[in-house]
Design a protein around this motif. Sequence first.
Motif, mmCIF file in Angstrom:
data_model
loop_
_atom_site.group_PDB
_atom_site.id
_atom_site.type_symbol
_atom_site.label_atom_id
_atom_site.label_comp_id
_atom_site.label_asym_id
_atom_site.label_seq_id
_atom_site.Cartn_x
_atom_site.Cartn_y
_atom_site.Cartn_z
ATOM 1 N N SER A 75 0.718 -1.224 0.052
ATOM 2 C CA SER A 75 -0.038 -0.164 0.033
ATOM 3 C C SER A 75 0.922 1.353 0.036
ATOM 4 N N LEU A 76 2.067 1.128 0.342
ATOM 5 C CA LEU A 76 2.875 2.277 0.313
ATOM 6 C C LEU A 76 3.747 2.812 -0.531
ATOM 7 N N ARG A 77 4.063 1.411 -1.517
ATOM 8 C CA ARG A 77 5.236 1.325 -2.582
ATOM 9 C C ARG A 77 4.987 2.382 -3.697
ATOM 10 N N SER A 78 3.835 2.868 -4.000
ATOM 11 C CA SER A 78 3.510 3.876 -5.099
ATOM 12 C C SER A 78 3.269 5.033 -4.639
ATOM 13 N N MET A 79 3.334 5.248 -3.034
ATOM 14 C CA MET A 79 3.267 6.723 -2.445
ATOM 15 C C MET A 79 4.506 7.629 -2.601
ATOM 16 N N GLU A 80 4.331 8.986 -2.562
ATOM 17 C CA GLU A 80 5.328 9.746 -2.898
ATOM 18 C C GLU A 80 6.133 9.840 -1.335
ATOM 19 N N ASP A 81 7.228 10.165 -1.477
ATOM 20 C CA ASP A 81 7.998 10.149 -0.155
ATOM 21 C C ASP A 81 7.820 11.497 0.358
ATOM 22 N N SER A 110 4.932 8.862 7.987
ATOM 23 C CA SER A 110 4.265 8.532 9.266
ATOM 24 C C SER A 110 3.584 6.997 9.167
ATOM 25 N N ARG A 111 3.087 6.943 8.199
ATOM 26 C CA ARG A 111 2.431 5.445 7.951
ATOM 27 C C ARG A 111 3.567 4.372 8.061
ATOM 28 N N LEU A 112 4.820 4.608 7.411
ATOM 29 C CA LEU A 112 5.770 3.775 7.408
ATOM 30 C C LEU A 112 6.247 3.408 8.930
ATOM 31 N N MET A 113 6.469 4.576 9.555
ATOM 32 C CA MET A 113 6.955 4.541 11.006
ATOM 33 C C MET A 113 6.055 3.328 11.904
ATOM 34 N N LYS A 114 4.729 3.202 11.475
ATOM 35 C CA LYS A 114 4.179 2.243 12.173
ATOM 36 C C LYS A 114 4.244 0.758 11.499
ATOM 37 N N VAL A 115 4.814 0.512 10.685
ATOM 38 C CA VAL A 115 4.926 -0.843 9.858
ATOM 39 C C VAL A 115 5.736 -1.745 10.733
#
Length: 779
Positions: free
Chosen positions: A706-712, A718-723
């Motif tokens: 779900s995060l691979r196509s998002m811009e940096d 914020s979402r990556l921090m929770k993974v």
Amino acid sequence: MRARCRALYWPGTASPAFLLGSGLKICGLKTRNLREEKQPRWARLLQPPGELRVPPNSMSGRRGEQGFSSFPRCSLLRAQGGPGSPRGCRQPRQERGLQERGAAGTPPPVARPDGAPGGAAPSPPRQRPARSPADGERKKGGNFSALSISRHRRSFPRSSRGGSQSQIGTGTPARTAGACSSPLRFPSLPIPCAMASPGSGFWPFGADEGSAAAESPGTARAWCQAAQKLTGGLGNKLCALLYGDAEKPVETGAKAAPGAAEPRPVCTCDKKPCGCQKADVNYAFLHSTDLLPACNGEITTMSFLQDVVDILLQYVVKSFDRSTKVIDFHYPNELLQEYNWELADQPQTLEEILLNCRTTLKYAIKTGHPRYFNQLSTGLDMVGLAADWLTSAANTNMFTYEIAPVFVLLEYVTLRKMREMVGWPGGCGDGIFSPGGAISNMYAMLIARFKMFPEVKEKGMAAIPRLVAFTSEHSHFSVKKGAAALGIGTDSVILIRCDERGKMIPSDLERRILEAKQKGFVPFLVSATAGTTVYGAFDPLIAIADICKKYKIWMHVDGAWGGGLLMSRKHKWKLNGVERANSVTWNPHKMMGVPLQCSALLVREEGLMQSCNQMHASYLFQQDKHYDLSYDTGDKALQCGRHVDVFKLWLMWRAKGTTGFEAQIDKCLELAEYLYNKIKNREGYEMVFDGKPQHTNVCFWYIPPSLRSMEDNEERMSRLMKVAPVIKARMMEYGTTMVSYQPLGDKVNFFRMVISNPAATHQDIDFLIDEIERLGQDL
């Protein structure tokens, strides 16, 4: 008059048909057809070797009403019961309070260690059933240990016929003084017939049906002799089963008081320590006061400790089983509610103490598991474990030679060898084993301060100028903690910038030293790091040594994590310049796999540590002793009582040699490189820093689909921090593996994979990657 012959299936002998066949007579004793519709309970033990039938409620004190249930028979782990073999299969203890209904008690059958009759191949062992999540609790029909049957041998109570009233309801017959145990525990040591005690077997021979009269001693011995002639050895084994336990006959009129403890076996041999075979012990009535140094406590102590070792060995074996969980995770409130952990005024029985041991290990983290990667200290070395047990048994202190002569000498030899590995000529210098790397670093700070200002020992910090120390941004927190403990203050620890790989920048170090001097501060210590905790970075020690020499500052190298690389000819170049340090911290309990705890502080100048810390306690360090006082090492340590930490390292070094440690360390670094190469270009992974890691630390982010196509941008961070936290939580819930995560600076939570476990393989690295993807796919 005829009596039923309760024959037993003995391992490695012919079928019991010679006793149980139709019409066969031995010494006037007739067998009866065991296939009658109503069989006595002992007859049901005559089952094939793979299965034993017991009443389903036998552990709860109630006889089963729905027939008989089955459980797999444990198989011996070794064939002949020789040296190193376990003590046989353990069967569960019958709960107290079982009301006997007249059925004759019998001993259980024995696992067959040496195969089928006539040289046939032995029966394959049956698999143990899966353990339930509540294995730590006492359960009805509890689990069966595959290592011992010593005290659980009789799952069935003896009959009131031929037995004492005091034994009814306990399920464990009383024993006489000096009774030799059944060869169930020692199958290679059959007990001769002369040791049998008539009237003390599992049933009365020569008794008429329904009679409680015991047979005469002559008849029993005649039976044994006849069986011996017929079978050439089987008689000894049968006699050992029938009479070898030599149960003490009790007057039938005597009744035991309710809840009275059973008589304990008493050793009558004059050998110390006792050499008798170990008898059965009912721990339900025993307490710690029944163990040594209690009078006649040898047998109870030996049996108790053997059972503790059984528990430990099962845990050790499971630790290396990849099909078992790394962790059986429960939240703190669940564990607090499920078990009573509180301390009470009244003592628990030894049975409850053993249960405490099992429960504790059930919920312990298996740090020796091949898929445990959570900390820098992982693995479980068998030689190190044995050494740790030995030091606990010795239970001595390290402050003087007179109470720890061998251990003090081993510390002297081992520290000298470690100083040689650092590169100090001839291993010169000093050192001490401390409770951990944080304490070793504090020792270095303490000695560096004393070297520059000896008066601080008596007059304190008020007598000296403001001191400052320098270390990198990625250094261990123990440097600041040591400054706080020594009264220097955390504000006096100046952090030096690092490059993108986590290495200290020497030019920034020199700039900060000059700034401190201009402010009137006194630089007294530079703490370089060989193997940082997160990135595994090695500071440029040669450049740092040049700066310390230029400004006359004590140079300390924190090699707690990376010091083990000195054992590897392939990787020790990463510590080039360490030989120029004034002190070095080295933790063998990390990369070298020595059991916790084992940390050493090495000091280049001999005698400095002694001068810094000694207090001349006259009740310990008398100056008129009759040996070399330099071996009384306690006065140079901050501690008085000091644990023996050296023996684990010394014994492992003897067992592996330097080349063995080298191979172990090289393997861990190769596995780290394998992981890096596998994920650096893999979809869904991003490396925290570019380039191959210097140590076994591999730092990365897992990026869910779900995060691979998002811009940096900030939302993505914020979402990556929770993974990583969510994946780690799921790992612990499933118990499949464990790996650490953390943020660092402006970098959000990422995984920090470290490998120091010699049991890990390429397959375990592959499993970790697959598990991260499985658990994080839906995030």
